[in-house]
Design a protein around this motif. Sequence first.
Motif, short mmCIF file in Angstrom:
data_model
loop_
_atom_site.label_atom_id
_atom_site.label_comp_id
_atom_site.label_asym_id
_atom_site.label_seq_id
_atom_site.Cartn_x
_atom_site.Cartn_y
_atom_site.Cartn_z
N PHE A 174 16.84 47.76 3.97
CA PHE A 174 15.82 46.71 3.93
C PHE A 174 14.69 47.00 4.92
CE2 PHE A 174 14.11 42.50 5.00
CZ PHE A 174 13.96 41.93 3.74
N ASN A 175 15.05 47.46 6.10
CA ASN A 175 14.04 47.70 7.14
C ASN A 175 13.27 49.00 6.95
OD1 ASN A 175 14.45 45.31 8.55
ND2 ASN A 175 16.11 46.19 9.75
N ASN A 176 13.75 49.90 6.10
CA ASN A 176 13.11 51.21 5.94
C ASN A 176 12.54 51.46 4.55
OD1 ASN A 176 13.54 52.43 8.62
ND2 ASN A 176 15.68 52.03 8.11
N VAL A 177 12.74 50.56 3.63
CA VAL A 177 12.23 50.75 2.29
C VAL A 177 10.70 50.68 2.29
CG1 VAL A 177 12.35 48.31 1.63
CG2 VAL A 177 12.61 50.07 -0.11
N GLN A 178 10.08 51.47 1.42
CA GLN A 178 8.61 51.48 1.37
C GLN A 178 8.06 50.35 0.51
OE1 GLN A 178 6.74 53.48 3.37
NE2 GLN A 178 8.78 53.91 4.16
N ASP A 179 8.84 49.90 -0.48
CA ASP A 179 8.42 48.75 -1.29
C ASP A 179 8.65 47.47 -0.50
OD1 ASP A 179 7.78 50.34 -3.50
OD2 ASP A 179 9.86 50.29 -4.21
N VAL A 180 8.02 46.40 -0.95
CA VAL A 180 8.21 45.11 -0.28
C VAL A 180 9.41 44.40 -0.92
CG1 VAL A 180 7.21 42.85 0.20
CG2 VAL A 180 5.77 44.91 0.29
N PHE A 181 10.38 44.14 -0.11
CA PHE A 181 11.56 43.37 -0.54
C PHE A 181 11.52 42.06 0.23
CE2 PHE A 181 14.95 46.59 -2.08
CZ PHE A 181 14.01 47.25 -2.83
N TYR A 182 11.93 41.00 -0.44
CA TYR A 182 12.02 39.72 0.27
C TYR A 182 13.16 38.89 -0.30
CZ TYR A 182 9.06 38.27 -3.69
OH TYR A 182 8.54 38.05 -4.94
N GLN A 183 13.58 37.96 0.53
CA GLN A 183 14.60 36.99 0.12
C GLN A 183 13.96 35.62 0.18
OE1 GLN A 183 17.43 37.74 3.25
NE2 GLN A 183 18.74 38.95 1.90
N ILE A 184 14.26 34.80 -0.83
CA ILE A 184 13.73 33.44 -0.83
C ILE A 184 14.86 32.45 -1.03
CG2 ILE A 184 11.42 34.11 -1.66
CD1 ILE A 184 12.29 33.19 -4.47
N ASP A 185 14.61 31.21 -0.62
CA ASP A 185 15.60 30.16 -0.86
C ASP A 185 15.29 29.46 -2.18
OD1 ASP A 185 13.47 28.39 -0.37
OD2 ASP A 185 14.20 27.79 1.60
N SER B 94 10.74 42.55 4.07
CA SER B 94 10.83 43.88 4.65
C SER B 94 9.61 44.19 5.51
CB SER B 94 11.00 44.95 3.57
OG SER B 94 9.91 44.92 2.67
N PRO B 95 9.81 44.99 6.55
CA PRO B 95 8.70 45.36 7.44
C PRO B 95 7.55 46.06 6.72
CG PRO B 95 10.79 45.92 8.47
CD PRO B 95 11.08 45.51 7.06
N SER B 96 7.83 46.63 5.53
CA SER B 96 6.78 47.32 4.79
C SER B 96 5.67 46.38 4.32
CB SER B 96 7.39 48.05 3.58
OG SER B 96 8.03 47.12 2.73
N ILE B 97 5.84 45.08 4.50
CA ILE B 97 4.80 44.12 4.12
C ILE B 97 3.49 44.42 4.86
CG2 ILE B 97 5.43 42.37 5.84
CD1 ILE B 97 4.22 41.73 2.23
N LYS B 98 3.61 45.04 6.02
CA LYS B 98 2.40 45.37 6.80
C LYS B 98 1.49 46.35 6.05
CE LYS B 98 4.44 49.17 9.29
NZ LYS B 98 5.66 49.43 9.91
N ASN B 99 2.05 47.08 5.06
CA ASN B 99 1.26 48.05 4.30
C ASN B 99 0.48 47.41 3.16
OD1 ASN B 99 2.41 50.02 5.94
ND2 ASN B 99 4.09 50.36 4.50
N THR B 100 0.79 46.16 2.82
CA THR B 100 0.15 45.56 1.65
C THR B 100 -0.61 44.27 1.94
OG1 THR B 100 2.17 44.35 1.10
CG2 THR B 100 1.88 46.52 0.09
#
Length: 185
Positions: A141-152, A161-167
């Motif tokens: 989760f912390n190293n993936v290049q795509d944006v992953f997220y969890q929602i309620d 995921s930290p990759s959100i900073k890229n988008t």
Amino acid sequence: LLVEDLPSDAMLAEREIRKAISDIELRTVDSEEEFTKALESFSPDLVITDYKLPGFDGMEALRISLTKDPLLPVIITTGSMNEDIAVECMQAGAINYVIKEHIKRLGPAVKNALEQKKDKLEKIKVENELKISEEKYRTIFNNVQDVFYQIDMQGRILDISPSIKNTTTYTREELIGTSVLVLYD
């Protein structure tokens, strides 16, 4: 491992244990020295100890057992009925307390103690596997290049995921707790 100084009591205890569990290896000792040696060489699944022995007692056997292995179940047997002693034994970590007058309870107590130990070991195994799985998930989760997220269920972001900073210009901290729709504006 049976800690008993009277051969007749040891024989009665063994008979009751074998009624409940026929395939069991039992070793009997009657002193602290033999007990500590047997803990190391025999590696028992369970300890059954008389409360009173010459020069040694069940509470000391309990303390030594739990120091060696906190998951090692200990059943204390005694020739006298005393609720205070039973409570003291249970509070100190004994899994059960059997009065020799009611020795028929020993077999079921042993069977129950071994089942409880098996359940505890299985729980520990599952918890360790879950921890390893969580660590693997976190690493991905912390190293993936795509944006992953969890929602309620309400669509709020629980983790991203930290990759959100890229988008986007939003930080992870700003997005967590907000609606997932923010990502699609």
